[in-house]
Design a protein around this motif. Structure first.
Motif, mmCIF file in Angstrom:
data_model
loop_
_atom_site.group_PDB
_atom_site.id
_atom_site.type_symbol
_atom_site.label_atom_id
_atom_site.label_comp_id
_atom_site.label_asym_id
_atom_site.label_seq_id
_atom_site.Cartn_x
_atom_site.Cartn_y
_atom_site.Cartn_z
ATOM 1 N N SER A 91 0.830 -1.198 0.000
ATOM 2 C CA SER A 91 0.000 0.000 0.000
ATOM 3 C C SER A 91 0.864 1.248 0.000
ATOM 4 O O SER A 91 1.738 1.412 0.859
ATOM 5 C CB SER A 91 -0.925 0.004 1.225
ATOM 6 O OG SER A 91 -1.602 1.232 1.343
ATOM 7 N N VAL A 142 -0.547 -4.983 1.796
ATOM 8 C CA VAL A 142 -1.986 -4.872 1.553
ATOM 9 C C VAL A 142 -2.748 -5.968 2.291
ATOM 10 O O VAL A 142 -3.831 -5.725 2.837
ATOM 11 C CB VAL A 142 -2.272 -4.938 0.042
ATOM 12 C CG1 VAL A 142 -3.766 -5.079 -0.223
ATOM 13 C CG2 VAL A 142 -1.734 -3.694 -0.653
ATOM 14 N N LEU A 172 -4.210 -1.511 -3.098
ATOM 15 C CA LEU A 172 -5.242 -1.672 -2.071
ATOM 16 C C LEU A 172 -6.634 -1.687 -2.696
ATOM 17 O O LEU A 172 -7.504 -2.459 -2.282
ATOM 18 C CB LEU A 172 -5.137 -0.549 -1.044
ATOM 19 C CG LEU A 172 -6.087 -0.620 0.156
ATOM 20 C CD1 LEU A 172 -5.936 -1.942 0.888
ATOM 21 C CD2 LEU A 172 -5.843 0.545 1.112
#
Length: 350
Positions: free
Chosen positions: A116, A123, A317
Motif C-alpha cells: 500500500s 496490503v 489496495l
C-alpha cells in the motif's frame, strides 16, 4: 447438489476473473498511473520523468501482462540498473545472484497482495485488519437487524389490513426511505450533541475498534440496521401475507388448528424463503454499503479503507478490496441458492 455446486463454482471463477479484470483495467488507466507517479515522486515531474518512473515500476507493460503478473499466472517483471536488479518479486535493489533466487511468480494466487502506497504496509495486513473491524460491525448489525425485521414482517403479515399491519408497514417504509447518511447525521446531532441535551452516547467509533461499548458503538450499528430493517420487514410481510392466504392455511383453519400453530408450524417456514435471499444479500451490502457510515463515524473498517484507497490512488489496495468484495458477493449468492433447497424441498436442481 455436488454437481450444482461444481457448476456454480466454475461460473463464480469466470465471473470473478471478468470483474477483477475490469477493475484492474480502470485503475491502471494512464491518468491514474500518472497521478500515482507524481504522488510517489514529485508533482512537478515532467512527462518524460513520469514515463521513466512508471517504466521502472513495471506499469508501462501491456494491461493483460500486468493483470497476469498481479494475478500470479505470469512471471513478474525485472529491471536492471547500475545499483543492481529490482522487480515485482524482488524487494529493493539486489545482486544478480540474489535476483536469480527470487520467485518468478508473486501475485494474488501466491498470497502476495502488493504494498500500500498510502498506509506503507502490506496490503494483506491492511485488508485483514480492516475486514475484521467491519466483520464485527456487520455481526452486531445482523444481530439487531434480522430478528427485528423478521418480527415486524411476521406480525404485519399475520393479519393483513389490521391496525398493526398498517402501523408496522408505515414504520418499515419510513425506515427504508431514510438513507444512512441522513439518519446518521440526525443520530449524531440528537444523541451526541450537548447542544440538544440528549448526550446519551459518548466516545467515538474509532475507540470502538479497540474497546467497543454501548456508548461508542451503538449509533453506527443502529444507523446501518435501521435501513435494512425496513427492507427485510417489507419483504417478510409480503411473503407472510401471501402464505396466509394459501389453500392449505385455510384448510388448517377449517380443521380447527389454533392460529398460533398455523403461523409457527405451517406459515412461517414457507414465508421465510423469500426473506432468506434478502438477508443473504445484506452481506455484500453491509461490506460495501458501510462506506458512508464508517466515514461518517470515522470507524476505520473496510469501507473506510476503500475511501482512503480511492482518494489517494492506492492501486494495490483498491484491487485487493475489489477481490474481497467480488468473493463475498459470489459466495453469498451460492449460499442463498443452497439455502433455498433446504427451505423448500419442492425445488429441484436440474
Amino acid at each position: 447438489m455436488g454437481l450444482f455446486i461444481l457448476r456454480r463454482t466454475g461460473v463464480m471463477i469466470v465471473t470473478a476473473l471478468c470483474l477483477t479484470f475490469i477493475v484492474f483495467f480502470l485503475t491502471n488507466l494512464y491518468p491514474n498511473l500518472e497521478k500515482l507517479a507524481k504522488t510517489q515522486g514529485n508533482f512537478r515531474m515532467s512527462d518524460e520523468a513520469v514515463e521513466s518512473w512508471l517504466d521502472s515500476q513495471g506499469y508501462m507493460q501491456p494491461t493483460i501482462v500486468k493483470y497476469g503478473q498481479w494475478l500470479g499466472v505470469a512471471p513478474g517483471w525485472t529491471r536492471e540498473n547500475e545499483d543492481g536488479i529490482t522487480g515485482r518479486c524482488i524487494t529493493g535493489q539486489v545482486s544478480a545472484e540474489a535476483a536469480a533466487q527470487a520467485p518468478s511468480f508473486c501475485g494474488i494466487l501466491q498470497g502476495d497482495w502488493g504494498y500500500s502506497t498510502v498506509f506503507k504496509d502490506e496490503v494483506s495486513t491492511i485488508v485483514g485488519k480492516r475486514l475484521g473491524a467491519t466483520g464485527f460491525l456487520m455481526l452486531c448489525v445482523l444481530v439487531l437487524m434480522v430478528p427485528t425485521a423478521l418480527a415486524i414482517g411476521v406480525l404485519a403479515g399475520m393479519r393483513e389490513g389490521s391496525m398493526t399491519d398498517r402501523s408496522l408497514s408505515t414504520v418499515s417504509i419510513m425506515s427504508t426511505a431514510t438513507p444512512e447518511y441522513v439518519s446518521g447525521v440526525i443520530f449524531i446531532a440528537v444523541f451526541t450533541s450537548s447542544t440538544v441535551g440528549l448526550k446519551w452516547f459518548k466516545g467515538t467509533a474509532t475507540s470502538a475498534m479497540d474497546n467497543p461499548t454501548f456508548e461508542n458503538f451503538f449509533l453506527p450499528v443502529l444507523t446501518i440496521a435501521l435501513y435494512g430493517v425496513g427492507y427485510i420487514a417489507r419483504m417478510t410481510r409480503a411473503s407472510m401475507t401471501e402464505v396466509m392466504t394459501a389453500q392449505y392455511i385455510r384448510t388448517a383453519r377449517l380443521k380447527g388448528v389454533s392460529f398460533r400453530n398455523i403461523v409457527v408450524k405451517h406459515a412461517l417456514r414457507n414465508a421465510l424463503i423469500a426473506p432468506f435471499t434478502v438477508i443473504m444479500l445484506q452481506f455484500p451490502w453491509l461490506l460495501n454499503g458501510v462506506v458512508i457510515v464508517e466515514t461518517l463515524f470515522n470507524y476505520k473498517g473496510f469501507g473506510w479503507a476503500l475511501v482512503q484507497a480511492a482518494g489517494n490512488n492506492d492501486i494495490e489496495l483498491l484491487l485487493a478490496i475489489s477481490v474481497v468484495s467480488v468473493i463475498v458477493v459470489l459466495v453469498t449468492q451460492l449460499i442463498s441458492d443452497i439455502g433455498y433447497v433446504f427451505l423448500n424441498p419442492r425445488i429441484r436442481i436440474s
